[in-house]
Design a protein around this motif. Structure first.
Motif, mmCIF file in Angstrom:
data_model
loop_
_atom_site.group_PDB
_atom_site.id
_atom_site.type_symbol
_atom_site.label_atom_id
_atom_site.label_comp_id
_atom_site.label_asym_id
_atom_site.label_seq_id
_atom_site.Cartn_x
_atom_site.Cartn_y
_atom_site.Cartn_z
ATOM 1 N N UNK A 1 0.837 -1.199 0.000
ATOM 2 C CA UNK A 1 0.000 0.000 0.000
ATOM 3 C C UNK A 1 0.874 1.253 0.000
ATOM 4 N N UNK A 2 1.837 1.311 0.946
ATOM 5 C CA UNK A 2 2.584 2.571 1.043
ATOM 6 C C UNK A 2 3.611 2.734 -0.085
ATOM 7 N N UNK A 3 4.156 1.620 -0.596
ATOM 8 C CA UNK A 3 5.139 1.756 -1.680
ATOM 9 C C UNK A 3 4.446 1.770 -3.050
ATOM 10 N N UNK A 4 3.533 0.833 -3.242
ATOM 11 C CA UNK A 4 2.908 0.664 -4.560
ATOM 12 C C UNK A 4 1.713 1.565 -4.794
ATOM 13 N N UNK A 5 0.699 1.410 -3.940
ATOM 14 C CA UNK A 5 -0.561 2.141 -4.180
ATOM 15 C C UNK A 5 -0.327 3.645 -4.126
ATOM 16 N N UNK A 6 0.494 4.083 -3.183
ATOM 17 C CA UNK A 6 0.726 5.531 -3.061
ATOM 18 C C UNK A 6 1.596 6.088 -4.193
ATOM 19 N N UNK A 7 2.228 5.207 -4.982
ATOM 20 C CA UNK A 7 3.006 5.696 -6.128
ATOM 21 C C UNK A 7 2.148 5.732 -7.387
ATOM 22 N N UNK A 8 0.928 5.196 -7.292
ATOM 23 C CA UNK A 8 0.110 5.041 -8.504
ATOM 24 C C UNK A 8 -0.218 6.374 -9.183
ATOM 25 N N UNK A 9 -0.529 7.376 -8.384
ATOM 26 C CA UNK A 9 -0.968 8.646 -8.965
ATOM 27 C C UNK A 9 0.107 9.235 -9.874
ATOM 28 N N UNK B 1 2.511 8.570 -17.001
ATOM 29 C CA UNK B 1 2.297 7.670 -18.140
ATOM 30 C C UNK B 1 1.377 8.299 -19.173
ATOM 31 N N UNK B 2 0.355 8.957 -18.703
ATOM 32 C CA UNK B 2 -0.621 9.584 -19.585
ATOM 33 C C UNK B 2 0.051 10.665 -20.441
ATOM 34 N N UNK B 3 0.839 11.514 -19.792
ATOM 35 C CA UNK B 3 1.490 12.599 -20.539
ATOM 36 C C UNK B 3 2.563 12.069 -21.474
ATOM 37 N N UNK B 4 3.323 11.088 -21.017
ATOM 38 C CA UNK B 4 4.364 10.522 -21.881
ATOM 39 C C UNK B 4 3.702 9.905 -23.117
ATOM 40 N N UNK B 5 2.581 9.206 -22.920
ATOM 41 C CA UNK B 5 1.851 8.605 -24.042
ATOM 42 C C UNK B 5 1.360 9.684 -24.998
ATOM 43 N N UNK B 6 0.857 10.780 -24.473
ATOM 44 C CA UNK B 6 0.350 11.859 -25.331
ATOM 45 C C UNK B 6 1.487 12.472 -26.148
ATOM 46 N N UNK B 7 2.646 12.679 -25.496
ATOM 47 C CA UNK B 7 3.789 13.244 -26.216
ATOM 48 C C UNK B 7 4.234 12.282 -27.319
ATOM 49 N N UNK B 8 4.261 10.976 -26.985
ATOM 50 C CA UNK B 8 4.647 9.984 -27.998
ATOM 51 C C UNK B 8 3.685 10.031 -29.184
ATOM 52 N N UNK B 9 2.396 10.163 -28.872
ATOM 53 C CA UNK B 9 1.378 10.225 -29.927
ATOM 54 C C UNK B 9 1.636 11.418 -30.828
ATOM 55 N N UNK C 1 9.242 0.569 -18.341
ATOM 56 C CA UNK C 1 10.116 0.150 -17.225
ATOM 57 C C UNK C 1 11.051 1.251 -16.740
ATOM 58 N N UNK C 2 11.682 1.999 -17.688
ATOM 59 C CA UNK C 2 12.717 2.951 -17.270
ATOM 60 C C UNK C 2 12.108 4.165 -16.550
ATOM 61 N N UNK C 3 11.124 4.790 -17.174
ATOM 62 C CA UNK C 3 10.558 6.007 -16.548
ATOM 63 C C UNK C 3 9.856 5.634 -15.237
ATOM 64 N N UNK C 4 9.182 4.488 -15.217
ATOM 65 C CA UNK C 4 8.539 4.064 -13.964
ATOM 66 C C UNK C 4 9.587 3.887 -12.869
ATOM 67 N N UNK C 5 10.724 3.260 -13.230
ATOM 68 C CA UNK C 5 11.771 3.038 -12.220
ATOM 69 C C UNK C 5 12.321 4.366 -11.715
ATOM 70 N N UNK C 6 12.503 5.332 -12.620
ATOM 71 C CA UNK C 6 13.019 6.643 -12.196
ATOM 72 C C UNK C 6 12.020 7.346 -11.277
ATOM 73 N N UNK C 7 10.738 7.284 -11.668
ATOM 74 C CA UNK C 7 9.704 7.921 -10.823
ATOM 75 C C UNK C 7 9.569 7.182 -9.490
ATOM 76 N N UNK C 8 9.672 5.871 -9.565
ATOM 77 C CA UNK C 8 9.565 5.021 -8.371
ATOM 78 C C UNK C 8 10.711 5.343 -7.390
ATOM 79 N N UNK D 1 3.445 -1.686 -15.783
ATOM 80 C CA UNK D 1 2.336 -2.109 -16.660
ATOM 81 C C UNK D 1 1.269 -1.012 -16.699
ATOM 82 N N UNK D 2 0.984 -0.402 -15.566
ATOM 83 C CA UNK D 2 0.006 0.694 -15.532
ATOM 84 C C UNK D 2 0.487 1.874 -16.363
ATOM 85 N N UNK D 3 1.797 2.184 -16.209
ATOM 86 C CA UNK D 3 2.381 3.304 -16.951
ATOM 87 C C UNK D 3 2.186 3.076 -18.447
#
Lengths: 273, 257
Positions: free
Chosen positions: B48-56, B62-70, B100-107, B159-161
């Motif tokens: 919960x504290x490591x995973x769920x709280x990092x979701x936002x 992920x949303x913005x990176x996807x939009x820029x890629x588009x 994987x990479x951007x998620x790891x950096x944000x994580x 995977x969510x990203x």
């Protein structure tokens, strides 16, 4: 070495260094059962280190530390953890787990080490809290407690598993007179009513002399003197007298080692400090 | 001259000793997973504290990176008349690398720094010593559940990203720029390989999960127990994690291709 039934802890010829600095240089200490033993000395003499050595958190370079006749430094981890269940320790900061309430902090060792039902754990925790006068504070978080209350909660947690010995690391430091009085009275009364053996590390002279049965004074890695509070008060040793009476100058100099003042001002100091 | 040799030798010995100590602590922590079988609640709390709280932060990024890629992908592909391939381009970029990479950096920035600060403060306030004196092994009680939760969380967050990123790319590419919906999805479906792309991406994120969480935990556990020590360790966690993730990404990509 035969085990003296009246002694819970026996320390012999203890040597401990950190890097090049020698903390203990062959000290002998005996902690009798059922008594309050105080380890005193100026700041930085390794009093807290001594508690960590007794608790097996540090290992000495040489010497023996026996708890119940068994060597702490050479104990296997599992056995050491069993021995620690018989020791409680009250840290200077209280060391309460900040993500839990007061109740859960005291229940913590019980939940970790026993299979007692929650109803019984509740009763035990309330009994410990009642003993330290904080039954009404059970739902508070550690951040909501004053320094004195935090130490009382830590005391309740230290006796949660009904240990034989409790070690107090500077229990009176930074306390207001009322909290100090409460702690002094609590340590003495709990020691007597629960049949504990208490070890107090402190440099608060008056409070410690008031409750201790036996005192060791340590400085520069050596035992400077030991005996009853009366013996320490009447000691003719200049060093002990300076420490007990809090004199600013004496064998322990007011000035840190330095070259003569005049030479220093004239920039002619050649002493390697 | 000989002083230089001594300095190099001492530093090498110190480095090897630190590496050895770190590896031993890692093994002890992994050994602690065994005890967690009977106490899953400890891992769930950390999930919960490591995973769920990092979701936002992961989902929004992920949303913005996807939009820029588009947007970038469309502008490049349209010159070649290949804008129908936008879906596969967005998906492959995300699943193989950026996820994987951007998620790891944000994580590392969100959960890693928090882990180091938490464990470091526990050390500074003698809570870890307190646990030891209560005959509770802090490696099993504090480090092991956090490491396991980090290892589980990272692939899920990656995977969510990637999923949200693909949706962001869809919004820009299809809804705003007019790429055909069918082409976007079908190109993606036919060209993204499960083993070569998705599984490799998951392996990468799992490796990054181990590395980032371990760096965070180790830095917290070995920090100087002062406010300055905790602050330095927290900074080191983010810097070491970022460099290790980027370096490892190159290595893993080279092995997987």
């Amino acid at each position: 070495m035969s085990v003296n039934d009246n002694n819970l802890v026996r320390i012999r010829d203890l040597h401990f260094s950190r890097g090049r600095s020698k903390i203990f240089d062959g000290i002998d200490i005996t902690i009798p059962k059922g008594k309050i033993t105080a380890i005193m000395g100026p700041s930085g003499t390794g009093k807290t280190t001594l508690l960590k050595l007794i608790g097996g958190q540090l290992k000495p370079q040489k010497g023996s530390i026996q708890f119940h006749g068994e060597e702490i430094p050479t104990m296997k981890t599992k056995k050491l953890y069993e021995a620690r269940k018989k020791m409680g320790m009250l840290f200077q900061s209280g060391a309460l787990l900040t993500d839990m309430s007061v109740f859960d902090n005291i229940a913590f060792p019980l939940r970790e080490h026993t299979d007692l039902p929650e109803v019984m754990i509740r009763d035990l925790v309330l009994m410990k809290l009642q003993a330290v006068g904080l039954r009404g504070a059970r739902d508070l978080r550690p951040s909501q407690l004053s320094g004195g209350m935090a130490r009382r909660v830590a005391f309740a947690r230290a006796i949660a598993l009904d240990p034989e010995m409790v070690m107090f690391d500077e229990p009176f430091t930074g306390q207001d007179p009322i909290s100090m009085g409460v702690l002094v009275q609590l340590i003495r009364s709990m020691n007597d009513s629960l049949g504990l053996t208490s070890v107090i590390v402190s440099h608060d002279i008056q409070e410690t002399l008031a409750i201790a049965d036996k005192i060791y004074i340590i400085s520069q890695g050596k035992i400077m003197g030991h005996g009853s509070p009366e013996q320490m008060n009447q000691s003719e040793s200049p060093w002990i007298s300076q420490f007990v009476h809090g004199d600013a100058d004496g064998p322990v100099r007011f000035h840190y080692q330095a070259c003569p003042y005049k030479e220093d001002l004239m920039a002619e100091c050649h002493l390697e400090l | 001259m000989f002083d230089w040799f001594a300095v190099i030798g001492r530093n090498t010995v110190d480095f090897l000793a630190r590496l050895g100590a770190e590896f031993l602590l890692f093994l002890q922590t992994v050994k602690g997973f065994y005890a967690l079988i009977w106490r899953p609640s400890l891992v769930i709390q950390q999930l919960f504290s490591i995973g769920v709280r990092s979701m936002l932060i992961i989902i929004v990024s992920g949303f913005f990176v996807g939009m820029v890629l588009g947007l970038q992908g469309y502008n490049t592909l349209v010159d070649f008349g290949a804008e129908e391939s936008l879906g596969v381009m967005v998906a492959l970029s995300l699943v193989r690398e950026l996820g994987p990479v951007v998620t790891a950096l944000l994580f590392a920035g969100r959960a890693g720094s928090a882990l180091t600060a938490e464990i470091g403060l526990m050390k500074a306030t003698e809570q870890l010593s307190g646990l030891e004196m209560m005959a509770i092994n802090p490696v099993e009680r504090i480090l092991a559940p956090r490491l396991l939760a980090g290892i589980i969380s990272m692939p899920l967050l990656a995977a969510m990203f990637s999923s949200v990123g693909i949706f962001g790319g869809y919004l820009v590419g299809v809804d705003l720029l007019g790429v055909d919906t069918g082409s976007y999805w079908s190109q993606m479906q036919s060209n993204v390989d499960f083993h070569k792309d998705i599984v490799n991406g998951v392996i990468k994120s799992a490796v990054f999960g181990v590395v980032v969480t371990w760096i965070a935990i180790y830095e917290g556990y070995t920090c100087l127990p002062t406010s300055e020590g905790v602050s330095r360790s927290t900074t080191r966690t983010v810097v070491y994690s970022a460099l290790t993730v980027l370096g490892l990404d190159f290595l893993l990509t080279a092995i997987m291709l």
